[in-house]
Scaffold this motif. Structure first.
Motif, PDB file in Angstrom:
ATOM      1  N   THR A  76       0.824  -1.221   0.000  1.00 30.10           N
ATOM      2  CA  THR A  76       0.000   0.000   0.000  1.00 30.10           C
ATOM      3  C   THR A  76       0.860   1.273   0.000  1.00 30.10           C
ATOM      4  O   THR A  76       0.343   2.361   0.230  1.00 30.10           O
ATOM      5  CB  THR A  76      -0.942   0.028   1.217  1.00 30.10           C
ATOM      6  OG1 THR A  76      -0.132   0.040   2.417  1.00 30.10           O
ATOM      7  CG2 THR A  76      -1.858  -1.174   1.253  1.00 30.10           C
ATOM      8  N   ASP A 113      -5.174  -0.524   2.790  1.00 31.53           N
ATOM      9  CA  ASP A 113      -5.639  -0.061   1.482  1.00 31.53           C
ATOM     10  C   ASP A 113      -4.676   0.994   0.955  1.00 31.53           C
ATOM     11  O   ASP A 113      -3.897   1.551   1.707  1.00 31.53           O
ATOM     12  CB  ASP A 113      -7.025   0.601   1.608  1.00 31.53           C
ATOM     13  CG  ASP A 113      -8.013  -0.266   2.339  1.00 31.53           C
ATOM     14  OD1 ASP A 113      -8.335  -1.345   1.805  1.00 31.53           O
ATOM     15  OD2 ASP A 113      -8.432   0.131   3.445  1.00 31.53           O
ATOM     16  N   GLU A 143      -9.380   3.389  -4.082  1.00 29.37           N
ATOM     17  CA  GLU A 143     -10.228   2.412  -4.769  1.00 29.37           C
ATOM     18  C   GLU A 143     -11.713   2.778  -4.713  1.00 29.37           C
ATOM     19  O   GLU A 143     -12.519   2.246  -5.479  1.00 29.37           O
ATOM     20  CB  GLU A 143      -9.995   0.991  -4.232  1.00 29.37           C
ATOM     21  CG  GLU A 143     -10.501   0.734  -2.822  1.00 29.37           C
ATOM     22  CD  GLU A 143      -9.560   1.263  -1.745  1.00 29.37           C
ATOM     23  OE1 GLU A 143      -9.848   1.035  -0.556  1.00 29.37           O
ATOM     24  OE2 GLU A 143      -8.550   1.931  -2.077  1.00 29.37           O
ATOM     25  N   LYS A 145     -15.054   4.852  -5.459  1.00 30.22           N
ATOM     26  CA  LYS A 145     -15.452   5.681  -6.607  1.00 30.22           C
ATOM     27  C   LYS A 145     -15.503   7.148  -6.204  1.00 30.22           C
ATOM     28  O   LYS A 145     -15.023   8.011  -6.931  1.00 30.22           O
ATOM     29  CB  LYS A 145     -16.816   5.223  -7.146  1.00 30.22           C
ATOM     30  CG  LYS A 145     -17.273   6.051  -8.341  1.00 30.22           C
ATOM     31  CD  LYS A 145     -18.310   5.335  -9.171  1.00 30.22           C
ATOM     32  CE  LYS A 145     -18.916   6.225 -10.261  1.00 30.22           C
ATOM     33  NZ  LYS A 145     -17.925   6.838 -11.158  1.00 30.22           N
ATOM     34  N   THR A 169     -11.780   9.452  -9.464  1.00 32.11           N
ATOM     35  CA  THR A 169     -10.714   9.268 -10.459  1.00 32.11           C
ATOM     36  C   THR A 169     -11.302   9.321 -11.861  1.00 32.11           C
ATOM     37  O   THR A 169     -12.217   8.568 -12.193  1.00 32.11           O
ATOM     38  CB  THR A 169      -9.989   7.922 -10.247  1.00 32.11           C
ATOM     39  OG1 THR A 169      -9.461   7.910  -8.917  1.00 32.11           O
ATOM     40  CG2 THR A 169      -8.860   7.739 -11.254  1.00 32.11           C
TER      41      THR A 169
END
Ligand code: NAG
Length: 202
Positions: A76, A113, A143, A145, A169
Motif C-alpha cells: 500500500t 488499502d 479504490e 469511486k 478518479t
C-alpha cells in the motif's frame, strides 16, 4: 430617460464588480468584515474542475519528499509522501483552461488499502474566485469511486468557508502513477453582496 438608464447601468455594473471583488484583506478590512458578519447571508457555491497530477516524466507536478524504510516492501506504499502543485482545469483534458492549483501534500497512511491523507489548498487564479483559496483535508481511499474530503476553511470570497470536496478518479495510469481527478466541491460561505448595507460598509 437616457440618463436614468445610464445611471442604472453604472449602478448595476458597480454591484456586479462588488460581487466579484475579493473582500478587503487588510487587518482593518477583515475586522470590519467580522463585525458585520451577523448581517451576512450564508450561500452555497458549487465548483467543478479536474486536478492534473503528474508524477512521471521531466515535469512532474507531484514530487516525493519522504518515505519510510517499510515503503518499498509495502503493498500500500505505506509512508510515501509527496508534495504537489497540480493544475486545476475546466475539463479532463490537461490542455484545457487552468482555473487554479491544488497545492499541498499527500501521505500514504494505510497498511490495508491504498489510502491517502490529503492536506492542501485550492488556490484559484481565474474569474471571480481569483485570489481566493479553500483549505481541504481528508481521507482519500483511491479504490473508492467517490472520496469525500472536508473543506475546513478558506480566504477571500471563501472566508470562513466550510463544505465537502468530492473526488473521483477520471483517469489513472498505475504504472506511471499519473492521474486526473474530477472534483465537485460544495462550499458554504458568506455572500457579502446580498445585503446592501453590508456591501456598502466594506
Ligand atoms: C501507462 O504508462 C505506461 C508507461 O508510460 C505506458 O506504457 C502504458 O501504455 C500506459 N497505460 C495506459 C492505460 O495509459
Amino acid at each position: 430617460m437616457a440618463n436614468k438608464i445610464t445611471v442604472l447601468a453604472v449602478v448595476l455594473m458597480a454591484a456586479l464588480m462588488a460581487a466579484n471583488a475579493i473582500p478587503d484583506q487588510t487587518p482593518q478590512g477583515v475586522e470590519k468584515w467580522f463585525k458585520r458578519l451577523p448581517n451576512a447571508r450564508e450561500k452555497l457555491t458549487k465548483l467543478h474542475f479536474y486536478m492534473q497530477d503528474v508524477v512521471s516524466g521531466p515535469n512532474p507536478t507531484a514530487i516525493e519528499v519522504a518515505r519510510s524504510s517499510l515503503t518499498a516492501n509495502s503493498k500500500t506504499f505505506f509512508g510515501l509522501t509527496r508534495v504537489f502543485d497540480d493544475p486545476l482545469t475546466v475539463t479532463g483534458s490537461p490542455d484545457s483552461k487552468t482555473v487554479g492549483y491544488a497545492q499541498g501534500l499527500y501521505v500514504l497512511t494505510s497498511q490495508e488499502d491504498v489510502a491517502l491523507l490529503f492536506t492542501y489548498n485550492f488556490v484559484f487564479n481565474d474569474g471571480k474566485y481569483a485570489g481566493s483559496t479553500l483549505s481541504v483535508q481528508g481521507y482519500n481511499p483511491l479504490e473508492a469511486k467517490y472520496r469525500e474530503m472536508a473543506v475546513i476553511g478558506g480566504s477571500g470570497v471563501f472566508r470562513l468557508a466550510k463544505g465537502s470536496a468530492v473526488a473521483s478518479t477520471y483517469w489513472a495510469n498505475a504504472t506511471t502513477q499519473d492521474g486526473i481527478v474530477e472534483f465537485t466541491v460544495y462550499v458554504l460561505h458568506y455572500d457579502v453582496s446580498g445585503d446592501d448595507q453590508y456591501a456598502q460598509d466594506i
